[in-house]
Scaffold this motif. Structure first.
Motif, mmCIF file in Angstrom:
data_model
loop_
_atom_site.group_PDB
_atom_site.id
_atom_site.type_symbol
_atom_site.label_atom_id
_atom_site.label_comp_id
_atom_site.label_asym_id
_atom_site.label_seq_id
_atom_site.Cartn_x
_atom_site.Cartn_y
_atom_site.Cartn_z
ATOM 1 N N VAL A 45 -13.366 9.158 -12.671
ATOM 2 C CA VAL A 45 -13.784 7.813 -13.055
ATOM 3 C C VAL A 45 -13.396 6.799 -11.975
ATOM 4 C CG1 VAL A 45 -11.641 7.168 -14.278
ATOM 5 C CG2 VAL A 45 -13.840 6.224 -15.035
ATOM 6 N N LYS A 46 -14.227 5.768 -11.814
ATOM 7 C CA LYS A 46 -13.816 4.639 -10.974
ATOM 8 C C LYS A 46 -12.801 3.845 -11.771
ATOM 9 C CE LYS A 46 -16.092 2.316 -7.887
ATOM 10 N NZ LYS A 46 -17.040 1.469 -7.114
ATOM 11 N N LEU A 47 -11.654 3.573 -11.181
ATOM 12 C CA LEU A 47 -10.560 2.910 -11.887
ATOM 13 C C LEU A 47 -10.260 1.548 -11.268
ATOM 14 C CD1 LEU A 47 -8.073 2.876 -13.851
ATOM 15 C CD2 LEU A 47 -6.795 4.023 -12.017
ATOM 16 N N PHE A 48 -10.267 0.524 -12.117
ATOM 17 C CA PHE A 48 -9.676 -0.760 -11.742
ATOM 18 C C PHE A 48 -8.374 -0.844 -12.504
ATOM 19 C CE2 PHE A 48 -9.136 -5.391 -12.727
ATOM 20 C CZ PHE A 48 -8.749 -5.760 -11.461
ATOM 21 N N ASP A 49 -7.259 -0.724 -11.815
ATOM 22 C CA ASP A 49 -5.966 -0.647 -12.498
ATOM 23 C C ASP A 49 -5.402 -2.012 -12.880
ATOM 24 O OD1 ASP A 49 -4.973 -1.713 -10.133
ATOM 25 O OD2 ASP A 49 -3.945 0.120 -9.499
ATOM 26 N N GLY A 50 -6.205 -3.046 -12.693
ATOM 27 C CA GLY A 50 -5.783 -4.409 -12.963
ATOM 28 C C GLY A 50 -5.539 -5.179 -11.686
ATOM 29 N N GLU A 51 -5.347 -4.416 -10.601
ATOM 30 C CA GLU A 51 -5.080 -5.031 -9.299
ATOM 31 C C GLU A 51 -5.958 -4.451 -8.191
ATOM 32 O OE1 GLU A 51 -0.909 -4.255 -8.964
ATOM 33 O OE2 GLU A 51 -0.327 -6.026 -10.116
ATOM 34 N N GLU A 52 -6.082 -3.123 -8.183
ATOM 35 C CA GLU A 52 -6.842 -2.459 -7.134
ATOM 36 C C GLU A 52 -7.901 -1.531 -7.724
ATOM 37 O OE1 GLU A 52 -6.530 -3.341 -4.102
ATOM 38 O OE2 GLU A 52 -4.721 -4.555 -4.356
ATOM 39 N N ILE A 53 -8.884 -1.201 -6.897
ATOM 40 C CA ILE A 53 -9.981 -0.316 -7.301
ATOM 41 C C ILE A 53 -9.761 1.052 -6.673
ATOM 42 C CG2 ILE A 53 -12.482 0.024 -7.273
ATOM 43 C CD1 ILE A 53 -12.672 -3.060 -6.771
ATOM 44 N N HIS A 54 -9.914 2.100 -7.483
ATOM 45 C CA HIS A 54 -9.727 3.470 -7.009
ATOM 46 C C HIS A 54 -10.947 4.311 -7.387
ATOM 47 C CE1 HIS A 54 -5.440 2.459 -6.487
ATOM 48 N NE2 HIS A 54 -5.542 1.883 -7.680
ATOM 49 N N GLU A 55 -11.370 5.146 -6.469
ATOM 50 C CA GLU A 55 -12.479 6.062 -6.730
ATOM 51 C C GLU A 55 -11.935 7.391 -7.256
ATOM 52 O OE1 GLU A 55 -15.539 5.094 -6.442
ATOM 53 O OE2 GLU A 55 -15.288 3.243 -5.280
ATOM 54 N N ASN A 56 -12.697 8.019 -8.132
ATOM 55 C CA ASN A 56 -12.404 9.393 -8.575
ATOM 56 C C ASN A 56 -10.983 9.558 -9.110
ATOM 57 O OD1 ASN A 56 -13.200 12.058 -9.006
ATOM 58 N ND2 ASN A 56 -12.363 12.742 -7.057
ATOM 59 N N ALA A 57 -10.605 8.714 -10.058
ATOM 60 C CA ALA A 57 -9.253 8.750 -10.633
ATOM 61 C C ALA A 57 -9.213 9.586 -11.904
ATOM 62 C CB ALA A 57 -8.788 7.331 -10.943
ATOM 63 N N THR A 58 -7.991 9.962 -12.286
ATOM 64 C CA THR A 58 -7.749 10.668 -13.549
ATOM 65 C C THR A 58 -6.613 9.973 -14.277
ATOM 66 O OG1 THR A 58 -8.453 12.813 -12.659
ATOM 67 C CG2 THR A 58 -7.056 12.838 -14.631
ATOM 68 N N VAL A 59 -6.837 9.662 -15.535
ATOM 69 C CA VAL A 59 -5.835 8.984 -16.356
ATOM 70 C C VAL A 59 -5.612 9.806 -17.627
ATOM 71 C CG1 VAL A 59 -5.270 6.890 -17.659
ATOM 72 C CG2 VAL A 59 -6.494 6.717 -15.478
ATOM 73 N N VAL A 60 -4.341 10.050 -17.937
ATOM 74 C CA VAL A 60 -3.976 10.833 -19.126
ATOM 75 C C VAL A 60 -3.117 9.962 -20.041
ATOM 76 C CG1 VAL A 60 -2.859 12.926 -19.978
ATOM 77 C CG2 VAL A 60 -3.979 12.932 -17.723
#
Length: 450
Positions: A9-24
């Motif tokens: 998933v594309k992740l916006f962690d609240g501060e930065e954007i990350h491609e191809n992330a995994t969150v558990v």
């Protein structure tokens, strides 16, 4: 209890954007177990729910930085829990109430706790439908001061009952401030709200109501800070905003609408480091501007079936406030646009908030936060990233909500999964795209209404 794994998933962690992330994350602790932005999806174990995030964007649950949860303007017999349900449908997992009766707040807190407990007891089948609630409880009001006149002048089916409620609001003096702050903290206030209003941009005569002194406001701010509570103040004009900034508030609950920002005002902002909650949704209903945005979002409400007969309908959304400016016909949100732009240019923080209230003309509950963000982008020059930070990490940081607002290990699993890419193409419009929109929302790891 099964965990949830969102991968690719594309992740916006609240501060930065990350491609191809995994969150558990999991429902038991209600927190995020892990966030990976460098490796592929983990091996699923047991009965974990695995969600392929390809083509989707994951971000923190949105935070509504300024609203009112009270039922004071709602039809008789109608509860206020639908206010939290409407916001949750829009991907908002936390709302910041800025002046409500304690019994309204406590009732909602009780409902949220019961809903959460019941959902957890059902395991993977559990669902939550209400956003979490932060509150100022009753603001630091004075005898006869704001917002007593606006509330009492609003049409109500039971004026005597309304007057009885308003009569219970604080009538602060410098001497009674310590007791007020101590009581509010003991009763769970997350921050303190101040009122600084001389009515110069409203239908009332300028200075027709008592106005709090700088001495009183400084006493409120200082005492709030002694108890570890942020202080945020209401003001709509340059002179009233200057009073609050001199008193040391942490933030302003509204932008100015009476005149263009002055050099002195912006210098006070810079010296204080205060943040700003613009509230375009509410203030444009006060100045009767931005009706094109209301029409635009009325169509979105219609398409998403988010109008109802109680909390918000088309007439409510397209209406204007009964206190619309008569004393200052030049009052305009264009001054607020400049206020936001200049504050951003000098590095100040913008916190997204609408000042929406159930039952009030012009209120845009729920997707109103989407409209607020759209105005930031289209009228104030924010990037999509800046706009989304203004309703996630920036809000959490400025209010001291250390457990939310970002996607990181150990924080609350308040999450929003959107079909499509929020940082490409139409940007935040992916939140409500006809073939896109919200895929899922979680509060404390528990699935929401989507």
């Amino acid at each position: 209890m099964p965990k949830t794994i969102i991968h690719s998933v594309k992740l916006f962690d609240g501060e930065e954007i990350h491609e191809n992330a995994t969150v558990v994350f999991d429902q038991v602790s209600g927190t995020i177990d892990s966030v990976s932005t460098t490796s592929g999806p983990p091996q699923a174990t047991g009965d974990a729910e695995v969600i392929d995030g390809t083509g989707k964007t994951l971000l923190p649950g949105l935070i509504e930085g300024h609203m009112h949860c009270w039922d004071i303007h709602m039809p008789e017999g109608v509860g206020n829990s639908d206010v939290l349900r409407m916001t949750m449908r829009a991907g908002v997992t936390t709302v910041c109430d800025f002046h409500s009766d304690p019994y309204c707040v406590n009732n909602l807190r009780d409902l949220i706790e019961k809903e959460t407990t019941k959902a957890k007891s059902k395991g993977k089948d559990g669902r939550v439908h209400m956003a979490d609630l932060k509150t100022a409880l009753l603001a630091a009001t004075i005898q006869g001061g704001w917002p007593k006149p606006v509330v009492l002048s609003h049409h109500h089916t039971d004026p005597a009952r309304l007057e009885a409620r308003v009569a219970k609001w604080p009538n602060l003096t410098v001497e009674t401030v310590p007791e007020y702050i101590k009581d509010h903290k003991a009763n769970g206030a997350n921050y303190i709200k101040l009122m600084q209003e001389n009515c110069c941009s409203l239908k009332f005569e300028t200075n027709s109501v008592p106005v709090a002194s700088l001495e009183l406001q400084k006493a409120v701010v200082d005492c709030a800070h002694e108890h570890g509570l942020p202080a945020v103040g209401h003001a709509l004009s340059v002179d009233m905003t200057e009073v609050l900034l001199k008193a040391g508030v942490d933030g302003l609950a509204h932008m100015i609408i009476d005149q263009a920002p002055t050099e002195n005002l912006m210098q006070l902002y810079k010296q204080s480091g205060a943040f700003l909650i613009p509230t375009f949704c509410a203030l444009s209903a006060l100045t009767t501007e931005l009706q094109d945005y209301r029409e635009r979002f009325a169509a979105i409400y219609d398409r998403l079936d988010m109008f109802d007969d109680v909390v918000i309908n088309r007439n409510t959304l397209l209406g204007v406030m009964h206190i619309a400016s008569q004393q200052n016909p030049k009052a305009s949100i264009e001054y607020g646009v400049e206020n936001v732009k200049q504050l951003m240019a000098q590095g100040g923080d913008i916190v997204a908030g609408t000042d929406n209230i159930g039952g009030v003309p012009g209120a845009a509950l729920g997707p109103g936060l989407w409209m607020e963000l759209t105005i930031y982008i289209e009228r104030c020059g924010m990037t999509t990233k800046q706009a989304l930070a203004s309703c996630t990490s920036t809000t959490a940081r400025r209010f001291g909500f250390h457990d939310r607002g970002r996607v990181a290990h150990g924080l609350r699993a308040d999450l929003l999964l959107v079909n499509g890419d929020l940082f490409a193409g139409k940007g935040v419009e992916a939140l409500w795209e006809e073939d896109q929109g919200i895929a899922a929302v979680w509060r404390e790891g528990i699935r929401g209404p989507h």
